[in-house]
Each structure stands twice: as structure tokens, then as C-alpha cells.
Scaffold this motif. Structure first.
Motif, PDB file in Angstrom:
ATOM      1  N   GLY A  78       9.171  37.334 -27.056  1.00 53.28           N
ATOM      2  CA  GLY A  78       8.500  38.560 -27.478  1.00 53.28           C
ATOM      3  C   GLY A  78       7.037  38.513 -27.122  1.00 53.28           C
ATOM      4  O   GLY A  78       6.631  37.957 -26.107  1.00 53.28           O
ATOM      5  N   GLY A  79       6.211  39.079 -27.995  1.00 47.39           N
ATOM      6  CA  GLY A  79       4.794  39.158 -27.705  1.00 47.39           C
ATOM      7  C   GLY A  79       4.485  40.341 -26.817  1.00 47.39           C
ATOM      8  O   GLY A  79       5.301  41.247 -26.634  1.00 47.39           O
ATOM      9  N   PHE A  80       3.288  40.349 -26.253  1.00 50.63           N
ATOM     10  CA  PHE A  80       2.897  41.429 -25.355  1.00 50.63           C
ATOM     11  C   PHE A  80       3.681  41.322 -24.050  1.00 50.63           C
ATOM     12  O   PHE A  80       3.968  40.229 -23.555  1.00 50.63           O
ATOM     13  N   PHE A  81       3.985  42.494 -23.474  1.00 45.76           N
ATOM     14  CA  PHE A  81       4.929  42.518 -22.353  1.00 45.76           C
ATOM     15  C   PHE A  81       4.628  43.714 -21.457  1.00 45.76           C
ATOM     16  O   PHE A  81       4.542  44.846 -21.935  1.00 45.76           O
ATOM     17  N   PHE A  82       4.414  43.466 -20.179  1.00 48.18           N
ATOM     18  CA  PHE A  82       4.287  44.563 -19.214  1.00 48.18           C
ATOM     19  C   PHE A  82       5.682  45.049 -18.850  1.00 48.18           C
ATOM     20  O   PHE A  82       6.454  44.334 -18.216  1.00 48.18           O
ATOM     21  N   ARG A  83       5.997  46.282 -19.257  1.00 49.97           N
ATOM     22  CA  ARG A  83       7.309  46.850 -18.941  1.00 49.97           C
ATOM     23  C   ARG A  83       7.351  47.391 -17.524  1.00 49.97           C
ATOM     24  O   ARG A  83       8.348  47.248 -16.817  1.00 49.97           O
ATOM     25  N   ARG A  84       6.257  48.037 -17.116  1.00 50.83           N
ATOM     26  CA  ARG A  84       6.188  48.597 -15.770  1.00 50.83           C
ATOM     27  C   ARG A  84       4.752  48.556 -15.258  1.00 50.83           C
ATOM     28  O   ARG A  84       3.818  48.817 -16.014  1.00 50.83           O
ATOM     29  N   ILE A  85       4.596  48.240 -13.975  1.00 52.18           N
ATOM     30  CA  ILE A  85       3.328  48.404 -13.261  1.00 52.18           C
ATOM     31  C   ILE A  85       3.701  48.987 -11.903  1.00 52.18           C
ATOM     32  O   ILE A  85       4.183  48.263 -11.029  1.00 52.18           O
ATOM     33  N   ARG A  86       3.511  50.270 -11.749  1.00 53.36           N
ATOM     34  CA  ARG A  86       4.021  50.941 -10.552  1.00 53.36           C
ATOM     35  C   ARG A  86       2.927  51.685  -9.796  1.00 53.36           C
ATOM     36  O   ARG A  86       2.071  52.328 -10.409  1.00 53.36           O
ATOM     37  N   ILE A  87       2.986  51.572  -8.487  1.00 58.03           N
ATOM     38  CA  ILE A  87       2.097  52.310  -7.589  1.00 58.03           C
ATOM     39  C   ILE A  87       2.969  53.125  -6.655  1.00 58.03           C
ATOM     40  O   ILE A  87       3.911  52.599  -6.046  1.00 58.03           O
ATOM     41  N   ILE A  88       2.666  54.411  -6.554  1.00 59.24           N
ATOM     42  CA  ILE A  88       3.500  55.339  -5.786  1.00 59.24           C
ATOM     43  C   ILE A  88       2.743  55.809  -4.552  1.00 59.24           C
ATOM     44  O   ILE A  88       1.613  56.302  -4.646  1.00 59.24           O
ATOM     45  N   PHE A  89       3.362  55.641  -3.399  1.00 58.32           N
ATOM     46  CA  PHE A  89       2.826  56.126  -2.132  1.00 58.32           C
ATOM     47  C   PHE A  89       3.716  57.273  -1.660  1.00 58.32           C
ATOM     48  O   PHE A  89       4.935  57.095  -1.530  1.00 58.32           O
TER      49      PHE A  89
END
Length: 403
Positions: free
Chosen positions: A80-91
Motif C-alpha cells: 500500500g502507501g502512496f501509489f502512482f496509478r497513471r502517468i500518461r503523455i498523449i501525442f
């Protein structure tokens, strides 16, 4: 006499025409010539945008054994703890009047902080207005409103199990045909840009074929899946928009089985169909979707995977309001699912009843916060754990930045 008179008239006409021509020439010299139009290079037509989501699911957690790996791998368990669910860059960009491309990598896929392609496709316009299009590549399968709605816009933190179990990660590699009139394509776009939580432009009518084994996965049985969807966003005289849809797909799926189960059958038929009804939040909103069908499912009594019926959906209510230049959207959703998840081991048997109560706070267009309390009753069973029912609740938080 007549000849002399005609000659005089002709001479006077020539003088007049000459004067007119000199005047027109003089005027043309005073008029600035338009500069030649310079077309932008293809790389100047590319747009870059994106978003990132960070979560914390450890507040008020009553049962650490209650989890949903498909939803969020930081939910439940010993971690658990802090969690990046998504990091997205759109071109994306319209690089030709009839060619549009879209590429979306995710840099936090599965919590491993490894880059993975989510979307990679191009649209080929078949007419001057691009009302008829072919979408070629890896993209979302047109099955279900919430499945196609971007996670950047969705109110609940995760998609509901009932229809999200149809296509892993909502995406597949294939060819899809879409049709929508020009004015309806503009309406689809406005439903997203206006903040009304639209699903995007997947046509009024869609028809496609795809591998059916998951994103960018090779077909294992040389039997393509077939999907079709029809939808229409009606605009009432009051400005209220209501969208009704019906969708369905069919194919054969190759299940990942544990060799300890009683048989070795790996290929199963699957068929799903169902309606969607969306009343956009103006300010009250309501979403409801359901699907029925058949597919593979683990049977704990026989320790085998069988062809079984399935069904599930949800109802979501929301209310959009503005206060001190901030947008606040309280919402609640109940969802239900009974069936197997084909992409999990042994087509894991699921029974899901879940209630969520939350609020989305949009402080500005670049930052928003979601708080959501989840009350859940989940059964998920396969050959490694044939008796597993978990109940519990937890408070979930998500901070999202849009850029």
C-alpha cells in the motif's frame, strides 16, 4: 455619313476603354497582393498533453484481504502507501486532412513505473469531412460508455467490473470503422471539453475486428473478435443531452489455466451485449449500463473452467455545481458483477457487490482531488484459492494533475 458616324463612335469607345484600363491598372498597383499561404510542417501539427494520478488507499481500511488487482494494485494486501496509478503523455495530431494519429504511453503501468503503450493508432478519413473513418492500430474497443471514457474524466476511481471484464485494459489491436455526422462529432468533442465527462468520439455507429487476447497480444486461435456499437447523444430543447447506446461483441478466448485443474480445455466462446443510458450532469447526472452474455468461468466445485453465463453493470448518480470558481461533483455508484474474468488465472470466478460514495473537487483545470469511500463484498476464486470471499470498506484518495 453613316460610316463616318460609326467610326467616330468606335474611336470614342476606344478612348474610354483605354482610360478605364489605365485606371484599373493604377488601382491594382495600390492594392496589396495577398501573401502566399505557407502550410505548417507535419511536426507543427502535433499536440502534447497528459495527466498523472497519485493515490492513497490505506485510510479506514477494515479488511486487508479485500482487494481488486484489476482496479488498483495498491488496494489491499500487506503493501500500500502512496501509489502512482497513471502517468500518461498523449501525442496526437491531424497531420493530413484525412490522417489523424494518437499515441499514448503510460509511465506507471501496474505500479512498476515502466513505460507501456496504451494507445497507438491512426484514423484514415474516407470522405472530405472524415465522417467515415477507419481506425487502425491499438485502441479502445467500442464496448461500454465507461470503458471508453478516459480515466482523466471518470468520476469513480476505477471502472466497474461488469463491463470492464470484457476487454483487458479496454484496448485491443485491430481495425475499426466509425461513422458520425460532422455536427455529432462536434457534439462528442464538446461533451469532453466542456467538462461534462463525455466518452469521446467513437462514432454514432462502430464496427470492428480485433485479436481478442489483450492489448498488442497475438491471436492464439486465428479467430478474430467482432464488435459493434450504436449510440446517439440527443440534445433536448433545454440543452440537456441524453445519450443512449447498445453494443455487443463475440469471439473465442484462450484462457490461461493452471495445470492442476481437472481438464485441459483452454478455448472458450464468449458473447456479450447490453445497453447504456447517459444523462449528462447539467447539473444532475445519471449513468446506467448493463451487459449479459456467456464466457469461461472457474467452478470451485469441480475444479474446472466451464462455459457459464455472466452479467453485471452499474448505476451512477452525480450532481455538478460551482462554488467560488471551483467545480464540485458529489457522486455515488453501485455496481454488480457475476461471472468469470477471462484474463485472470482459470478465468477467476467473481461475485461483486460494491457501493461507492465520493466527491470530485476541481480546484482549477490543472488540479483535482477525489475522495471516495468504498463498501465492498467481493468473491474471487480460482484453483489456487477456491474459497475466497472478502468483505470490507476503505477510504480512497486521488490527486490528479492535468497538463
Amino acid at each position: 455619313m453613316r460610316i463616318r458616324f460609326a467610326a467616330a463612335l468606335a474611336f470614342m469607345a476606344m478612348i474610354s476603354f483605354g482610360a478605364f484600363a489605365r485606371g484599373a491598372e493604377k488601382d491594382s498597383l495600390l492594392t496589396e497582393k495577398p501573401e502566399p499561404q505557407v502550410q505548417n510542417a507535419w511536426f507543427e501539427k502535433i499536440q502534447i498533453r497528459g495527466y498523472a494520478q497519485m493515490r492513497y488507499n490505506g485510510l479506514l481500511e477494515s479488511n486487508p484481504d479485500l482487494k481488486c488487482d484489476q482496479c488498483d494494485k495498491s488496494w489491499g494486501g500487506d503493501g500500500g502507501g502512496f501509489f502512482f496509478r497513471r502517468i500518461r503523455i498523449i501525442f496526437s495530431g491531424q497531420i493530413h486532412p484525412r490522417v489523424y494519429f494518437y499515441i499514448q504511453p503510460d509511465f506507471a503501468s501496474g505500479g512498476s513505473n515502466m513505460a507501456q503503450i496504451r494507445d497507438a493508432y491512426f484514423d484514415l478519413g474516407l470522405d472530405a469531412n472524415n465522417e467515415f473513418r477507419l481506425r487502425i492500430g491499438q485502441s479502445k474497443v467500442p464496448f461500454g460508455f465507461e470503458n471508453m471514457q478516459s480515466s482523466q474524466n471518470r468520476l469513480p476511481l476505477d471502472r466497474h467490473d461488469g463491463m470492464n471484464s470484457a476487454v483487458p485494459n479496454e484496448r485491443e489491436t485491430g481495425v475499426f470503422f466509425y461513422y458520425a455526422p460532422k455536427e455529432i462529432r462536434k457534439r462528442f468533442s464538446n461533451l469532453v471539453s466542456s467538462g461534462l465527462k463525455g466518452s469521446g468520439d467513437y462514432g454514432v455507429f462502430g464496427l470492428g475486428v480485433y485479436n481478442g487476447q489483450g492489448p498488442n497480444a497475438l491471436d492464439k486461435n486465428k479467430n478474430l473478435h467482432l464488435v459493434s456499437r450504436i449510440t446517439y447523444p440527443f440534445e433536448l430543447p433545454s440543452g440537456q443531452i441524453i445519450e443512449g447506446s447498445f453494443q455487443g461483441y463475440t469471439g473465442k478466448y484462450h484462457v490461461n489455466r493452471n495445470n492442476k485443474t481437472d481438464s485441459d480445455q483452454v478455448e472458450f466462446n464468449e458473447l456479450r451485449y447490453g445497453p447504456s443510458l447517459i444523462i449528462y450532469p447539467q447539473p444532475f447526472g445519471l449513468q446506467a449500463e448493463y451487459n449479459w452474455g456467456t464466457g469461461p468461468e472457474y467452478d470451485p466445485q469441480t475444479n474446472d473452467v466451464k462455459q457459464s453465463p455472466l452479467g453485471g453493470g452499474y448505476v451512477l448518480a452525480s450532481y455538478m455545481m460551482e462554488a467560488n470558481s471551483k467545480v464540485i461533483i458529489p457522486f455515488t455508484r453501485y455496481h454488480y458483477f457475476r461471472g468469470g474474468k477471462k484474463f485472470e488465472l482459470d478465468a477467476t470466478r467473481h461475485r461483486v457487490k460494491e457501493l461507492e460514495i465520493g466527491v470530485e473537487w476541481q480546484f482549477n483545470k490543472n488540479f483535482e482531488l477525489v475522495t471516495m469511500y468504498t463498501i465492498s463484498d467481493r468473491t474471487f476464486e480460482n484453483s489456487l484459492d477456491p474459497d475466497n470471499r472478502q468483505k470490507g470498506s476503505l477510504l480512497r484518495l486521488q490527486a490528479q494533475v492535468n497538463f
